[in-house]
Every structure is written in C-alpha cells, then in structure tokens.
Design a protein around this motif. Structure first.
Motif, PDB file in Angstrom:
ATOM      1  N   GLY A  71     -48.621  -4.844  -0.962  1.00 42.74           N
ATOM      2  CA  GLY A  71     -49.707  -4.572  -1.918  1.00 42.74           C
ATOM      3  C   GLY A  71     -50.509  -5.859  -2.150  1.00 42.74           C
ATOM      4  O   GLY A  71     -50.102  -6.945  -1.712  1.00 42.74           O
TER       5      GLY A  71
ATOM      6  N   ALA B 104     -51.101  -7.941  -4.678  1.00 36.92           N
ATOM      7  CA  ALA B 104     -50.488  -9.113  -5.313  1.00 36.92           C
ATOM      8  C   ALA B 104     -49.483  -9.777  -4.375  1.00 36.92           C
ATOM      9  O   ALA B 104     -49.447 -11.009  -4.241  1.00 36.92           O
ATOM     10  CB  ALA B 104     -49.801  -8.684  -6.613  1.00 36.92           C
ATOM     11  N   CYS B 105     -48.659  -8.964  -3.716  1.00 41.92           N
ATOM     12  CA  CYS B 105     -47.654  -9.523  -2.812  1.00 41.92           C
ATOM     13  C   CYS B 105     -48.310 -10.125  -1.577  1.00 41.92           C
ATOM     14  O   CYS B 105     -47.851 -11.139  -1.056  1.00 41.92           O
ATOM     15  CB  CYS B 105     -46.649  -8.451  -2.413  1.00 41.92           C
TER      16      CYS B 105
ATOM     17  N   CYS C  37     -47.210  -1.738  -2.899  1.00 45.00           N
ATOM     18  CA  CYS C  37     -47.011  -1.945  -4.338  1.00 45.00           C
ATOM     19  C   CYS C  37     -45.827  -1.160  -4.920  1.00 45.00           C
ATOM     20  O   CYS C  37     -45.848   0.066  -5.006  1.00 45.00           O
ATOM     21  CB  CYS C  37     -48.254  -1.625  -5.155  1.00 45.00           C
ATOM     22  N   LEU C  38     -44.844  -1.895  -5.318  1.00 46.34           N
ATOM     23  CA  LEU C  38     -43.646  -1.300  -5.899  1.00 46.34           C
ATOM     24  C   LEU C  38     -43.751  -1.227  -7.417  1.00 46.34           C
ATOM     25  O   LEU C  38     -42.794  -0.856  -8.092  1.00 46.34           O
ATOM     26  CB  LEU C  38     -42.434  -2.139  -5.500  1.00 46.34           C
ATOM     27  N   GLY C  39     -44.877  -1.623  -7.955  1.00 44.98           N
ATOM     28  CA  GLY C  39     -45.079  -1.520  -9.397  1.00 44.98           C
ATOM     29  C   GLY C  39     -44.481  -2.673 -10.172  1.00 44.98           C
ATOM     30  O   GLY C  39     -44.320  -2.578 -11.391  1.00 44.98           O
ATOM     31  N   CYS C  40     -44.104  -3.744  -9.505  1.00 43.05           N
ATOM     32  CA  CYS C  40     -43.592  -4.921 -10.229  1.00 43.05           C
ATOM     33  C   CYS C  40     -44.317  -6.150  -9.695  1.00 43.05           C
ATOM     34  O   CYS C  40     -43.691  -7.097  -9.214  1.00 43.05           O
ATOM     35  CB  CYS C  40     -42.079  -5.036 -10.094  1.00 43.05           C
ATOM     36  N   CYS C  41     -45.639  -6.087  -9.786  1.00 42.40           N
ATOM     37  CA  CYS C  41     -46.477  -7.132  -9.190  1.00 42.40           C
ATOM     38  C   CYS C  41     -46.210  -8.499  -9.809  1.00 42.40           C
ATOM     39  O   CYS C  41     -46.462  -9.540  -9.186  1.00 42.40           O
ATOM     40  CB  CYS C  41     -47.950  -6.774  -9.342  1.00 42.40           C
TER      41      CYS C  41
ATOM     42  N   CYS D  33     -43.079  -5.584   0.361  1.00 42.34           N
ATOM     43  CA  CYS D  33     -44.280  -5.055  -0.285  1.00 42.34           C
ATOM     44  C   CYS D  33     -45.505  -5.788   0.247  1.00 42.34           C
ATOM     45  O   CYS D  33     -45.537  -7.015   0.294  1.00 42.34           O
ATOM     46  CB  CYS D  33     -44.186  -5.215  -1.802  1.00 42.34           C
TER      47      CYS D  33
HETATM   48  S1  FES Z   1     -48.222  -5.583  -4.957  1.00 43.71           S
HETATM   49 FE1  FES Z   1     -46.156  -5.850  -4.564  1.00 43.71          FE
HETATM   50  S2  FES Z   1     -45.222  -5.047  -6.285  1.00 43.71           S
HETATM   51 FE2  FES Z   1     -47.311  -4.705  -6.657  1.00 43.71          FE
END
Ligand code: FES
Length: 293
Positions: A220, A222-223, A259-263, A218
């Motif tokens: 996204g 946060a990751c 983003c897998l929705g588990c940030c 991921c």
């Molecule tokens: S940014 Fe990686 S799960 Fe949301």
C-alpha cells in the motif's frame, strides 16, 4: 388522415437509442401507432452505458431515463426488442416490414430481472463443444472429503455460507483444491461456477497450492514509500523465488497485499496471521530465518 381529420396509420422506428426514443415519443404524441424495433434485449442504446455527455457534461441517465419510462409506458408505442428488420416491401404510405424476433428463453411477463437465470444458464456455464467431451471428475482425497464434511456441517444453509466455508478450507489447507470445490458444489447443490466466482474474487483465497508460511508484504502507499519494494527484493532473494511463487519444499509463499489497515506500523509484513511492523530488509530476512528454524 381519416374523414374526421384524425391521423391514422402506424410508423416504425428502428433503433431504441436516445434518437429512436425521442422520435417514437414525438410520433406517438402526433397520434401515430409506433413500432419501436431494437436489436438489443432492451431499449436505451449506447447512452445507457455513459456517465456524462459531451459537451455539456450532463448526466446521461438523467437525460435518458425519463424517455425510457415514457416510451415504456406509452400506449401507442409497441416495443419490439431483441428483434431485427429482415425486409421491407411496398411504397411510401404502404410499407410492409418483416421483423425477426429472437427467442429469449424466459417468460417476459414473469421476468423480474433478478438474473438468477444467468447463473444457471447452460450456454454460459458449459462450454459448447462439437463433440461432447466427458471430463473425468477429479477424485477427492478421503481426508479432504472428511474435512469438507466437517466444515459444511458447521454451516448449514445456502449461498450465504460459501464465504465462511471457503475461509475455513483455506485456513486448513492454505489453498482451495479443485476437487474440494467440486465436492462442495455437490454438497451445496449449486453450480461450481458460483463457487469459483467467490474463490477468484478474494485475494485471500488461492487456487494453487501455497507454502506452510505465507509471507505477505504490504505494498500500500504508506508501506511502499517506507521501503516495501526493498523488503520484497530481500525476501525473494532469501527464498530464491519471485513474488507470487512458492518454494520447492512448500515451506514459503511470497505474496503482496494492499494496505493491511495498520499504516502507522509501515512497512508491514504478515506471516500467516501475525503482523510485523516497522521492518527493514534485514529484520524481514530474520523473520524468514525464524520460520525456517
Ligand atoms: S499501506 Fe501498508 S498497512 Fe497501510
């Protein structure tokens, strides 16, 4: 003017943008018959493509739409869309204009704007070639054919079944082979282009072969801030491939996902359907070792 003092005659306005529309409305309000010519299939011009207008930042459509409706309904305005002026003869007060109307290939009176014709358009869906070229259809493997028939039997119906069918094929084969998609088009009696539009839209579908283990890192926000780029580098190094590639033995494919929705678990990596959170480059490499073992 005629003997009763009424205005008679007709005028032609060329260009159906905001200026042409306003001119047509003003002239028709003055009592003239107006021929509004536009070379595009619909009136509205460039303004119809704008969001805001300079310098007041007014909504473009709020300015244009009432004029479009008025011009569309006015009894004294005849719209000649998809037409071009080819020649003008005569002198002031007595012009003759030759207008070329292009063929639309649809019955305007019946058209509802559903756009179905676009999807079945031969000109758009088949490349025009000077000499017709017959491309041999790729042969489908009998096993894949049997699999496809099993899957399609689960989803009788029309276009609404395409996504679940493609998901099932993708889950079984890890990608969508072109010959399978070609056969699916035959089974569902729909253009291949329609299937490809869905297959190329979703990132989960692949049109190239992928490995047995699909590793998705991921990237996204946060990751990313928690170290996803370092995990990608480490995984790519372990596997000896670049992001997006598959190893030569068809065991691993390395992909990124947004983003897998588990940030809360970031940085996150998935292997197949399994989610692994709070990884470091070292634990990510250990995951690859586990799969390889
Ligand atoms: S940014 Fe990686 S799960 Fe949301």
């Amino acid at each position: 003017m005629n003997e009763n003092g009424r205005k008679v005659g007709s005028v032609m306005v060329v260009g159906g943008g905001i200026g042409g529309l306003q001119a047509s409305l003003d002239l028709s309000a003055s009592g003239y018959k107006v021929y509004l010519v536009d070379r595009n299939p619909a009136i509205g011009g460039v303004m119809a493509q704008l969001d805001k207008t300079f310098p007041t930042n007014d909504c473009a459509m709020c300015t244009l739409a009432p004029r479009l409706v008025d011009a569309g309904q006015h009894i004294n305005i005849e719209r000649l869309t998809y037409s071009e002026v080819e020649g003008v003869e005569g002198s002031a007060g007595h012009f003759k204009v030759r207008v070329k109307r292009k063929a639309r290939f649809v019955d305007e009176a019946k058209c509802t704007g559903c756009a179905e014709c676009v999807q079945h358009c031969l000109v758009r869906n088949y490349a025009y070639l000077e000499t017709p070229l017959i491309v041999p259809k790729p042969e489908i493997d009998p096993e894949q054919n049997a699999l496809l028939e099993r899957i399609t039997a689960r989803y009788p119906g029309g276009p609404e079944t395409l996504v679940p069918i493609l998901q099932d094929i993708n889950a079984e084969l890890n990608w969508l082979p072109p010959e399978v998609l070609g056969r699916l088009a035959e089974l569902k009696a729909m253009p291949l282009e329609r299937i490809l539009r869905i297959a190329t839209f979703y990132k989960a579908f692949s049109l190239v072969p992928r490995g047995k283990y699909i590793i998705r890192v991921c990237t996204g926000t946060a990751c990313h801030v928690k170290g996803a780029p370092r995990i990608i580098d480490r995984c790519a190094g372990e596997l000896g491939i670049h992001l997006g590639d598959t190893t030569g033995d068809m065991q691993f494919t390395l992909e990124e996902v947004r983003c897998l929705g588990c940030c809360g678990l970031s940085p996150v990596v998935t292997v197949g359907d399994e989610i692994h959170g709070k990884l470091t480059p070292t634990t990510a490499a250990a995951l690859i070792d586990q799969c390889a073992a």
